[in-house]
Scaffold this motif. Structure first.
Motif, mmCIF file in Angstrom:
data_model
loop_
_atom_site.group_PDB
_atom_site.id
_atom_site.type_symbol
_atom_site.label_atom_id
_atom_site.label_comp_id
_atom_site.label_asym_id
_atom_site.label_seq_id
_atom_site.Cartn_x
_atom_site.Cartn_y
_atom_site.Cartn_z
ATOM 1 N N PRO A 197 0.830 -1.204 0.000
ATOM 2 C CA PRO A 197 0.000 0.000 0.000
ATOM 3 C C PRO A 197 0.867 1.258 0.000
ATOM 4 C CG PRO A 197 0.028 -0.980 2.169
ATOM 5 C CD PRO A 197 0.792 -1.898 1.272
ATOM 6 N N LYS A 198 0.412 2.239 -0.728
ATOM 7 C CA LYS A 198 1.107 3.524 -0.778
ATOM 8 C C LYS A 198 0.640 4.380 0.387
ATOM 9 C CE LYS A 198 2.037 7.207 -4.088
ATOM 10 N NZ LYS A 198 1.725 7.697 -5.431
ATOM 11 N N TYR A 199 -0.675 4.531 0.523
ATOM 12 C CA TYR A 199 -1.226 5.229 1.677
ATOM 13 C C TYR A 199 -2.714 4.963 1.804
ATOM 14 C CZ TYR A 199 -2.217 8.817 -1.876
ATOM 15 O OH TYR A 199 -2.615 9.475 -2.999
ATOM 16 N N LEU B 171 -16.886 5.073 15.279
ATOM 17 C CA LEU B 171 -17.781 5.213 14.145
ATOM 18 C C LEU B 171 -19.001 6.045 14.564
ATOM 19 C CD1 LEU B 171 -17.933 4.171 11.221
ATOM 20 C CD2 LEU B 171 -19.347 2.309 12.060
ATOM 21 N N SER B 172 -19.003 7.306 14.141
ATOM 22 C CA SER B 172 -20.122 8.192 14.464
ATOM 23 C C SER B 172 -20.891 8.590 13.207
ATOM 24 C CB SER B 172 -19.604 9.444 15.181
ATOM 25 O OG SER B 172 -18.677 10.123 14.371
ATOM 26 N N GLN B 173 -20.330 8.234 12.049
ATOM 27 C CA GLN B 173 -20.973 8.491 10.762
ATOM 28 C C GLN B 173 -20.429 7.468 9.769
ATOM 29 O OE1 GLN B 173 -19.833 12.503 9.935
ATOM 30 N NE2 GLN B 173 -17.733 12.001 9.457
ATOM 31 N N ASP B 174 -20.955 7.469 8.548
ATOM 32 C CA ASP B 174 -20.443 6.543 7.542
ATOM 33 C C ASP B 174 -18.938 6.726 7.394
ATOM 34 O OD1 ASP B 174 -23.054 5.803 7.173
ATOM 35 O OD2 ASP B 174 -23.249 6.665 5.174
ATOM 36 N N LEU B 175 -18.259 5.639 7.140
ATOM 37 C CA LEU B 175 -16.805 5.646 7.023
ATOM 38 C C LEU B 175 -16.409 5.148 5.637
ATOM 39 C CD1 LEU B 175 -13.920 5.678 8.327
ATOM 40 C CD2 LEU B 175 -14.354 3.304 8.971
ATOM 41 N N THR B 176 -15.555 5.882 4.963
ATOM 42 C CA THR B 176 -15.013 5.466 3.676
ATOM 43 C C THR B 176 -13.503 5.374 3.795
ATOM 44 O OG1 THR B 176 -16.797 6.538 2.455
ATOM 45 C CG2 THR B 176 -14.804 6.008 1.228
ATOM 46 N N LEU B 177 -12.967 4.203 3.496
ATOM 47 C CA LEU B 177 -11.528 3.993 3.478
ATOM 48 C C LEU B 177 -11.108 3.736 2.039
ATOM 49 C CD1 LEU B 177 -11.066 1.448 6.403
ATOM 50 C CD2 LEU B 177 -10.646 3.892 6.464
ATOM 51 N N ARG B 178 -10.054 4.372 1.620
ATOM 52 C CA ARG B 178 -9.497 4.130 0.294
ATOM 53 C C ARG B 178 -8.028 3.788 0.485
ATOM 54 N NH1 ARG B 178 -9.641 8.875 -3.706
ATOM 55 N NH2 ARG B 178 -11.760 8.198 -4.159
ATOM 56 N N LEU B 179 -7.699 2.575 0.149
ATOM 57 C CA LEU B 179 -6.318 2.101 0.266
ATOM 58 C C LEU B 179 -5.701 2.148 -1.122
ATOM 59 C CD1 LEU B 179 -4.200 0.902 2.154
ATOM 60 C CD2 LEU B 179 -5.180 -1.352 1.703
ATOM 61 N N LEU B 180 -4.695 3.013 -1.303
ATOM 62 C CA LEU B 180 -4.040 3.180 -2.592
ATOM 63 C C LEU B 180 -2.729 2.399 -2.602
ATOM 64 C CD1 LEU B 180 -4.578 7.001 -3.110
ATOM 65 C CD2 LEU B 180 -5.965 5.110 -3.967
ATOM 66 N N PHE B 181 -2.452 1.749 -3.716
ATOM 67 C CA PHE B 181 -1.264 0.922 -3.831
ATOM 68 C C PHE B 181 -0.246 1.559 -4.753
ATOM 69 C CE2 PHE B 181 -4.734 -1.892 -2.727
ATOM 70 C CZ PHE B 181 -4.189 -2.619 -1.695
ATOM 71 N N LYS B 182 1.019 1.220 -4.544
ATOM 72 C CA LYS B 182 2.111 1.706 -5.389
ATOM 73 C C LYS B 182 1.954 1.112 -6.780
ATOM 74 C CE LYS B 182 5.331 2.020 -1.578
ATOM 75 N NZ LYS B 182 6.541 1.514 -0.951
ATOM 76 N N ASP B 183 2.366 1.869 -7.788
ATOM 77 C CA ASP B 183 2.341 1.366 -9.167
ATOM 78 C C ASP B 183 3.458 0.366 -9.390
ATOM 79 O OD1 ASP B 183 0.172 2.894 -9.822
ATOM 80 O OD2 ASP B 183 1.385 4.577 -10.498
#
Length: 105
Positions: free
Chosen positions: A70-72, A93-105
């Motif tokens: 993972p990059k970040y 968790l007090s509201q909807d949670l969105t996680l985006r895991l970005l990977f190195k190219d």
């Protein structure tokens, strides 16, 4: 039981948990994804909180194959710890949670 559906090509999981007032429970989800590319670009996870419900502690342990780096992680709140092959994300968790895991190219 666990309801499983597909919406816009995405897997959606849901369930109903009835708890007596002032009771606590631990809920554990475990799933695997087949990585179809040697170089995946990103993984998105959306946790939709039940509206009208209070805040709850949430701990996510995301594990991935050693060949994937993972990059970040992009999140709203909380903190993330990384270690080889996994990412640990701890929040309230007090509201909807969105996680985006970005990977190195």
């Amino acid at each position: 039981g666990l309801d499983t559906t597909k919406e816009s090509g995405k897997a959606v999981y849901g369930f109903l948990l009835d708890l007596p007032k002032n009771q606590k429970r631990e809920v554990i989800f475990s799933w695997s994804l087949k990585i179809t590319s040697e170089n995946p670009k990103q993984y998105n996870l959306v946790w939709q909180k039940q509206s009208g419900d209070g805040s709850h502690k949430a701990l996510l342990d995301i594990r991935y194959p050693g060949r994937v780096n993972p990059k970040y992680l992009i999140t709203g709140e909380g903190s993330a710890l990384t270690r080889k092959g996994s990412l640990l994300y701890n929040t309230v968790l007090s509201q909807d949670l969105t996680l985006r895991l970005l990977f190195k190219d």
